[in-house]
Every structure is written in C-alpha cells, then in structure tokens.
Design an enzyme around this catalytic site. Structure first.
Site, PDB file in Angstrom:
ATOM      1  N   GLU A 196       0.802  -1.157  -0.067  1.00 17.49           N
ATOM      2  CA  GLU A 196      -0.030   0.037  -0.046  1.00 17.49           C
ATOM      3  C   GLU A 196       1.019   1.055   0.153  1.00 17.49           C
ATOM      4  O   GLU A 196       1.890   1.038   0.710  1.00 17.49           O
ATOM      5  CB  GLU A 196      -0.857  -0.001   1.300  1.00 17.49           C
ATOM      6  CG  GLU A 196      -1.756  -1.181   1.275  1.00 17.49           C
ATOM      7  CD  GLU A 196      -2.792  -1.317   0.080  1.00 17.49           C
ATOM      8  OE1 GLU A 196      -3.135  -0.273  -0.616  1.00 17.49           O
ATOM      9  OE2 GLU A 196      -3.551  -2.478   0.141  1.00 17.49           O
TER      10      GLU A 196
ATOM     11  N   ARG B  72     -17.823  -0.521   5.672  1.00 12.36           N
ATOM     12  CA  ARG B  72     -18.847  -1.028   5.133  1.00 12.36           C
ATOM     13  C   ARG B  72     -19.517  -1.973   5.778  1.00 12.36           C
ATOM     14  O   ARG B  72     -20.716  -2.297   5.617  1.00 12.36           O
ATOM     15  CB  ARG B  72     -18.357  -1.534   3.754  1.00 12.36           C
ATOM     16  CG  ARG B  72     -19.358  -1.815   2.514  1.00 12.36           C
ATOM     17  CD  ARG B  72     -18.853  -2.404   1.440  1.00 12.36           C
ATOM     18  NE  ARG B  72     -17.802  -3.459   1.473  1.00 12.36           N
ATOM     19  CZ  ARG B  72     -17.794  -4.573   1.778  1.00 12.36           C
ATOM     20  NH1 ARG B  72     -19.039  -5.193   2.021  1.00 12.36           N
ATOM     21  NH2 ARG B  72     -16.775  -5.495   1.969  1.00 12.36           N
TER      22      ARG B  72
ATOM     23  N   CYS C 219      -7.916  -1.743   8.568  1.00 19.34           N
ATOM     24  CA  CYS C 219      -6.444  -1.804   8.038  1.00 19.34           C
ATOM     25  C   CYS C 219      -6.022  -0.489   7.587  1.00 19.34           C
ATOM     26  O   CYS C 219      -4.883  -0.170   7.747  1.00 19.34           O
ATOM     27  CB  CYS C 219      -6.628  -2.877   6.509  1.00 19.34           C
ATOM     28  SG  CYS C 219      -6.383  -4.626   6.978  1.00 19.34           S
TER      29      CYS C 219
ATOM     30  N   HIS D 186      -1.312  -5.682   2.283  1.00 21.90           N
ATOM     31  CA  HIS D 186      -2.517  -6.446   2.164  1.00 21.90           C
ATOM     32  C   HIS D 186      -2.218  -7.640   1.578  1.00 21.90           C
ATOM     33  O   HIS D 186      -1.220  -8.012   0.712  1.00 21.90           O
ATOM     34  CB  HIS D 186      -3.521  -5.808   1.212  1.00 21.90           C
ATOM     35  CG  HIS D 186      -4.774  -5.015   2.386  1.00 21.90           C
ATOM     36  ND1 HIS D 186      -4.790  -3.840   1.801  1.00 21.90           N
ATOM     37  CD2 HIS D 186      -5.530  -5.482   3.187  1.00 21.90           C
ATOM     38  CE1 HIS D 186      -5.634  -3.412   3.045  1.00 21.90           C
ATOM     39  NE2 HIS D 186      -6.136  -4.243   3.710  1.00 21.90           N
TER      40      HIS D 186
HETATM   41  N1  PCA Z   1      -8.377  -6.742   6.548  1.00 26.20           N
HETATM   42  C1  PCA Z   1      -9.224  -5.676   7.074  1.00 26.20           C
HETATM   43  C2  PCA Z   1      -9.365  -5.477   8.375  1.00 26.20           C
HETATM   44  C3  PCA Z   1      -8.771  -6.635   8.856  1.00 26.20           C
HETATM   45  C4  PCA Z   1      -8.270  -7.538   7.961  1.00 26.20           C
HETATM   46  O1  PCA Z   1      -7.250  -8.317   7.951  1.00 26.20           O
HETATM   47  C5  PCA Z   1      -9.143  -4.509   6.153  1.00 26.20           C
HETATM   48  O2  PCA Z   1      -8.590  -4.680   5.082  1.00 26.20           O
HETATM   49  O3  PCA Z   1      -9.313  -3.565   6.438  1.00 26.20           O
END
Ligand code: PCA
Length: 214
Positions: A80, A90, A143, A166
């Site tokens: 990111e 959401r 996140c 991610h």
């Molecule tokens: N993914 C979510 C929150 C926790 C996770 O592992 C996100 O992308 O916000």
C-alpha cells in the site's frame, strides 16, 4: 538488536482465520537482516487501535513498522502506498461498531504516503517468484486505520518508517468459492521476509514508473 514491528489482525467478517495473524504468529521473534521481529495481533476493532499502536511503538522503538491485513479477492501481495485519514466502514468491526465518514485522527493530515520503498519491495518479492503489486488504496476499514496511524507515528518518532501490506486469502478461505484467488501461507511468509529484508536494505525507491491508469 534493532526491531521490526509486524502487526496482523484477528479473523473478521465471519471468517475463522486471517492470513495476517498466521504470518505474525510464525515470524514473531524471527531475525531478518539483523532486525528482530516483534509481532502483535490486533483486534479488528476501530476503538483503541491507534492508541495500542502508539504504545507498541513507544515500547519497542522499531526501525520499521509493517502492518499486515487480509484483502480477500486480491491475487498478489499488495504494497500500500497511501493511507487516508478517513473511516467509512462497509461492515461492522468485531466490536459491532460501524463508524463512517469520520477521520482516523481528528485534525491530522488528509493522507500520508508510506515511508517504505514499496517499488523496491514489489521487485524483491517478484524476484522470489511470488506475485506482488503496488496498491493505491488500503480501503477505509480497520486496515487503513492501522496504516494511517502507523504513518502518523512515523512523522512523530525519529527513525521510524512505516507501511502496510494487504494479503490474499489463504487457500482454505478461497475454497468456499470456485473463482477466487489465494496464496499458500509458506509463500506469503517467504514474500514478507523478502519485503522486510528489502525495506531494511533500501532507503529510496528505484526511479521507475509504477502507477495505475485506473
Ligand atoms: N483486513 C481488513 C481489516 C482486518 C483485515 O485483516 C481491512 O482490510 O481493513
């Protein structure tokens, strides 16, 4: 020994596992390029999470803080680049709260760029034969909140560089569907190790184009 803070998340959205939690459990205590990894698994809860991160950074004074989180449907390890000062959930978090249209940190900058060399990290991961990509949005759920809070802390703590990755679903999670991508835990682990070693060794991104047209 200098420290890397590596955070992951508990399962959320009705799932029973989260690849980020599995990775943090394995890598906690491991040494990468002369840095000891301190792992922390966070609840998928808005309230109190920025404060918890401030505590962790104050306690361990890491050189690098990398947040990990699950992004079901993505097919590659996603580095990111931008954290936005926006919460717009959401779905409800694991405490049942669904805040929307509010800042992560009131009065702070609208957005922060990562201070990790994401283009170099993508290259380091793909050199291992593992799919990786740049991403321009970490969403607006927990996140992104963690990414924004870490990036904000990097502006306050000398020497701290911060970023967020991610992760795709684990195969067992994607197996509920017929057409969703996944990545095995062992491959994600190798990719995260390569990304961390690269971040330690690299101060600046290579001068190459890497954006997106949409
Ligand atoms: N993914 C979510 C929150 C926790 C996770 O592992 C996100 O992308 O916000």
């Amino acid at each position: 020994m200098p420290v890397i803070l590596l955070t992951g998340f508990e399962p959320f959205g009705g799932e029973r596992v989260n690849p980020s939690q599995e990775i943090v459990r394995v890598l906690d205590g491991e040494v990468v390029a002369g840095h000891r990894i301190v792992g922390a698994v966070l609840p998928v809860v808005f309230e109190g999470t920025p404060e918890r991160l401030r505590e962790l950074i104050g306690q361990h004074r890491p050189a690098i803080a990398l947040g990990l989180g699950q992004a079901g449907g993505r097919s590659a390890l996603s580095l990111e680049r931008v954290a936005v000062n926006l919460v717009d959930a959401r779905i409800a978090d694991n405490a049942g709260a669904q805040p929307f249209d509010c800042p992560v940190i009131a009065g702070a900058a609208p957005a922060h760029f990562t201070t990790l060399p994401t283009k170099a990290m993508v290259a380091a991961i793909t050199e291992c034969g593992i799919p990786a990509e740049l991403s321009l949005s970490a969403g607006s759920f927990v996140c992104n909140q963690v990414f924004y809070a870490l990036a904000q802390l990097a502006t306050e703590f000398d020497g701290l560089r911060a970023g967020f990755m991610h992760l795709p679903w684990l195969p067992a999670q994607a197996a509920r569907f017929t057409d969703q991508p996944s990545m095995a835990l062992a491959i994600m682990l190798e990719g995260v190790r390569a990304a961390l070693a690269c971040a330690i060794a690299t101060r600046h991104d290579p001068v190459v184009a890497g954006g997106a047209t949409h």
